[in-house]
Design a protein around this motif. Structure first.
Motif, PDB file in Angstrom:
ATOM      1  N   GLU A 254       0.837  -1.199   0.000  1.00 20.50           N
ATOM      2  CA  GLU A 254       0.000   0.000   0.000  1.00 20.50           C
ATOM      3  C   GLU A 254       0.878   1.258   0.000  1.00 20.50           C
ATOM      4  OE1 GLU A 254      -3.242  -0.472   2.755  1.00 20.50           O
ATOM      5  OE2 GLU A 254      -3.543   1.715   2.758  1.00 20.50           O
ATOM      6  N   ARG A 255       1.933   1.194   0.812  1.00 19.98           N
ATOM      7  CA  ARG A 255       2.824   2.361   0.891  1.00 19.98           C
ATOM      8  C   ARG A 255       3.527   2.611  -0.439  1.00 19.98           C
ATOM      9  NH1 ARG A 255       7.916   2.748   1.982  1.00 19.98           N
ATOM     10  NH2 ARG A 255       8.178   0.589   2.636  1.00 19.98           N
TER      11      ARG A 255
ATOM     12  N   ALA B 215       2.492   1.791  -3.398  1.00 22.65           N
ATOM     13  CA  ALA B 215       1.529   2.242  -4.407  1.00 22.65           C
ATOM     14  C   ALA B 215       1.165   3.713  -4.196  1.00 22.65           C
ATOM     15  CB  ALA B 215       0.277   1.372  -4.359  1.00 22.65           C
ATOM     16  N   THR B 216       1.154   4.162  -2.951  1.00 23.10           N
ATOM     17  CA  THR B 216       0.765   5.557  -2.725  1.00 23.10           C
ATOM     18  C   THR B 216       1.942   6.507  -2.877  1.00 23.10           C
ATOM     19  OG1 THR B 216       0.998   5.095  -0.364  1.00 23.10           O
ATOM     20  CG2 THR B 216      -1.238   5.138  -1.238  1.00 23.10           C
ATOM     21  N   THR B 217       3.155   6.042  -2.579  1.00 24.98           N
ATOM     22  CA  THR B 217       4.284   6.983  -2.643  1.00 24.98           C
ATOM     23  C   THR B 217       5.004   6.973  -3.981  1.00 24.98           C
ATOM     24  OG1 THR B 217       5.738   5.311  -1.685  1.00 24.98           O
ATOM     25  CG2 THR B 217       4.751   6.896  -0.159  1.00 24.98           C
TER      26      THR B 217
ATOM     27  N   HIS C  69       1.692   0.483  -9.672  1.00 23.78           N
ATOM     28  CA  HIS C  69       0.243   0.297  -9.581  1.00 23.78           C
ATOM     29  C   HIS C  69      -0.010  -1.095  -9.036  1.00 23.78           C
ATOM     30  CE1 HIS C  69       0.243   3.773 -12.237  1.00 23.78           C
ATOM     31  NE2 HIS C  69       1.174   3.113 -12.907  1.00 23.78           N
TER      32      HIS C  69
END
Lengths: 356, 379
Positions: free
Chosen positions: A188-189, A191-193, A198
């Protein structure tokens, strides 16, 4: 130099003496467990940090290491993908293990491994790796613990920072449920940073969840044909990928990694109902029935293995069982491949391969 | 039941009929039940082997190797008598542990179940001039399968001594008290020559030419052993002066003698004390598993001792348990011994045990008495 030193250590080799002083000092590659951390929310997987002894050479992202682990005193060997960055400054490596139902080694590592445990290591191996200069567009497809080699690659790509050749990465990962997703928080980290990563996690046991098919692939990654693709996971996923990419004429872009035990796939399969004993060192096969000691089978096949008492006392005929299963004729116990068996008191239980 | 012991003399081919062998047990001996009860005992131990057993042998091996090194380094300072004595003690003890609790038992396959290639019967080579391969032949095969069977088990007096009244007397036996002492001091060389020597005797004896490869193999093991103990390690003391080199070398000789005498004593207590039975070949033909077990019990003798004696003797103070189950890990013999003894008692199979001094004393007495013709002392 070593052979000269061994005149002082004979009949031991230098490794035996050095490893008596410190487990990592010998020439035989071993590692010491330094840390064990849960790798998914349910705790059914763990990342195990290992400090290898001298002789470890940095791996390439995506490669695996063969680990020898003593469970209840008995040594077992398994291959695990390396999830750590190659050549870490502290010299450590990491594998991530998911406890499989009934899995002797995986359950031991996840639930019972402790810092200070000694494991046997083989050099990193495997061709399921990224090229030194990564392709511009990548697709990673994984199921279950099949994410581990891909995580090794992803961490390596992320550690390179914002290099001009940073690829665009799509990861399609399959897990039974949210609490069984390996590396959930880290994915998750990332993909967000990182704008070029993706991540799609597909929960296969959830309502509406399903395994990968052509429609889902096109929906989640429309340009899959143009991506260098790395797939690792269950046989069904690998089968789908091989079929789909070949049909699209893109087989050359597909790289797959299998976790199936290599030894078992090489057992000769019998066609006429009788088991076959393959004597790998001599290149001879013999017909093995469940009541005939393998020593007799070998001798009927024209071999003359070292033998003594022929009743299980002297161990002269001890031979390594490389594949298959044998039955101890004295007590009916089944013995699996991976150790030595006494040919004179064991018979084949199915096809076997012997180091003879 | 009375059987006639038939054996072949060392020098002639004609069979020599010697004294009748006493009965080996009650006529109503139930071999099948005896065998299955002992089999069940073995299965129980096999099923319970685990991490604690593996940790035990690894810890003994690690400590033994450190002790060996510490003893050799201490001997570098051997010009100081206390250091010499301490060095001899440490190195002698290390060699005893290596040969008895580790080497002998590993070569039996007791630890093969761990699947560790470094602690395995197929790979182990011990700190002894006898090559592992030859030891495994005379000991694991000939001696353990044919325990105390005349003509098959060459360990009965090692081909040079009359240790049982049923063995025919020969003039050589007059000097066997001297052989006894010499063999104790040089035991590893006796063990080393044993395979070559026994291949030159018996039913299908080899010619000297056929035995030559074994002798070469033995010399190939003696050379590095002697070089290491008496040349290379003492040479490390050269910077401290020549007397230090000599002290280190004499210390290594003394350590080998300590190991020789102790292992000799333990092994002679295994099969030579009073009341241990000898068997004729025709007695063991067609023997069942239960019969085989009974012969192992009747042909072996224990001696009593605690945990330290267990370790120092390589658990051969449980010689009977070792002969019943030569490939069960030695650290388990102590716990199964009461069960074995109980099973033997119920089946009327004599279980021979006693203090070390008594067992060894009876061996010495026999060696002296049987050097002369005739049978044992009148009882």
């Amino acid at each position: 130099m070593v052979s000269l030193l061994e005149r002082w250590t004979t009949p031991l080799d230098t490794d035996a003496l050095l490893s008596a002083l410190h487990p990592l000092w010998g020439r035989v590659l071993r590692g010491i467990v330094e840390g064990v951390a849960p790798a998914n929310p349910s705790g059914s997987a763990a990342s195990i940090r290992i400090r290898p002894g001298r002789g470890w050479r940095p791996h390439r992202p995506g490669q695996f290491v063969t680990v020898g682990v003593d469970v209840d005193g008995v040594r077992h060997h398994r291959c695990y993908s390396l999830t750590s960055l190659p050549g870490r400054p502290d010299g450590g490596i990491e594998i991530t293990v998911q406890a499989a139902p009934g899995g002797v080694v995986s359950n031991h590592l996840v639930h019972h491994a402790r810092p200070g445990d000694i494991v046997q290591l083989a050099p990193a191996d495997g061709e399921f790796t990224l090229p030194r200069v990564p392709p511009a567009r990548l697709l990673f497809v994984s199921g279950g613990s099949g994410i581990t080699p891909l995580m090794g690659m992803l961490r390596w790509l992320a550690a390179r920072g914002e290099a001009p050749d940073t690829p665009d990465v799509v990861l399609l990962h399959h897990a039974p449920s949210a609490d069984r997703v390996l590396f959930a928080a880290e994915l998750e980290r990332l993909a967000t940073t990182l704008p070029w990563v993706h991540v799609e996690v597909i929960q296969t046991r959830r309502r509406g969840g399903a395994h990968l098919d052509a429609g889902r692939l096109s929906r989640l990654c429309p340009d899959w044909r143009d991506r260098e693709t790395y797939v690792c996971g269950p046989e069904a996923l690998l089968g789908f990928a091989a079929e789909h990419w070949t049909a699209a004429g893109r087989a050359d872009r597909l790289h797959v990694e299998r976790f199936a035990p290599a030894a078992l796939s090489t057992v000769p399969t019998s066609t006429d109902g009788t088991a076959t004993a393959r004597f790998a060192g001599s290149g001879v096969d013999g017909a093995a029935d469940p009541g005939t000691p393998l020593l007799d089978v070998a001798e009927r096949a024209g071999l003359r293995p070292a033998a003594g008492c022929r009743v299980g006392v002297c161990h002269t005929c001890s031979t390594r069982l490389d594949a298959g299963c044998v039955r101890d004729l004295r007590d009916g116990r089944l013995v699996e491949a991976g150790g030595h068996i006494q040919l004179c008191v064991t018979a084949a239980a199915g096809d076997v391969i012997l180091d003879l | 039941m009375t059987a006639v012991l038939e054996t072949r003399s060392e020098t002639r081919d004609a069979p020599v009929i010697v004294a009748p062998v006493i009965t080996h047990g009650p006529d109503d001996f139930d071999a099948d039940t005896f065998g299955s009860e002992l089999d069940a005992l073995r299965d129980g131990v096999l099923a319970s082997l685990g991490a604690d057993d593996a940790a035990y042998i690894r810890s003994v091996i690690t400590r033994q190797r450190r002790l060996d090194l510490a003893g050799r380094l201490t001997l570098m300072a051997g010009v100081f008598p206390p250091a010499w004595l301490a060095g001899v003690g440490m190195l002698g003890l290390a060699k005893i542990l290596e040969n008895m609790e580790i080497g002998h038992n590993v070569m039996h396959g007791q630890w093969d179940w761990m699947r560790d290639p470094e602690i395995h019967s197929t790979t182990w080579e011990w700190d002894n001039v006898c090559p592992a391969k030859q030891w495994k032949h005379t000991h694991n095969h000939m001696h353990h399968q044919w325990t105390n069977v005349s003509g098959r088990d060459h360990d009965i007096g090692y081909g040079v001594m009359r240790i049982h009244p049923d063995q025919p007397w020969q003039p050589l036996h007059l000097v066997q008290p001297a052989i006894f002492v010499t063999l104790a001091l040089l035991f590893e060389y006796g063990v080393g020559l044993h395979d070559t020597n026994s291949s030159l005797s018996g039913e299908d004896k080899a010619s000297f030419l056929e035995a030559a490869p074994k002798l070469r193999e033995l010399l190939g093991k003696i050379r590095p052993q002697v070089t290491k103990d008496y040349v290379l390690f003492p040479a490390l003391a050269l910077p401290l002066g020549f007397p230090s080199v000599v002290a280190a070398a004499t210390g290594a000789v003394a350590a080998n003698v300590v190991r020789n005498v102790w292992s000799f004593a333990v092994i002679f207590c295994g099969h030579f004390p009073d009341d241990v039975s000898l068997f004729a070949i025709d007695e063991v033909e067609g023997e069942t598993r239960g019969d085989w077990y009974r012969r192992q019990v009747l042909g072996s003798a224990n001696f009593t001792g605690g945990p330290i004696m267990n370790l120092l003797s390589g658990n051969l103070d449980y010689q009977i348990e070792h002969h019943l189950f030569p490939d069960l890990p030695s650290n388990r013999y102590a716990e199964i011994a009461p069960r074995v003894r109980e099973i033997c008692a119920r089946h009327g199979v004599a279980y021979n045990t006693g203090p070390f001094a008594r067992q060894f004393g009876s061996v010495v007495r026999k060696v002296l008495r049987l050097s002369l013709p005739g049978r044992l002392f009148a009882r």
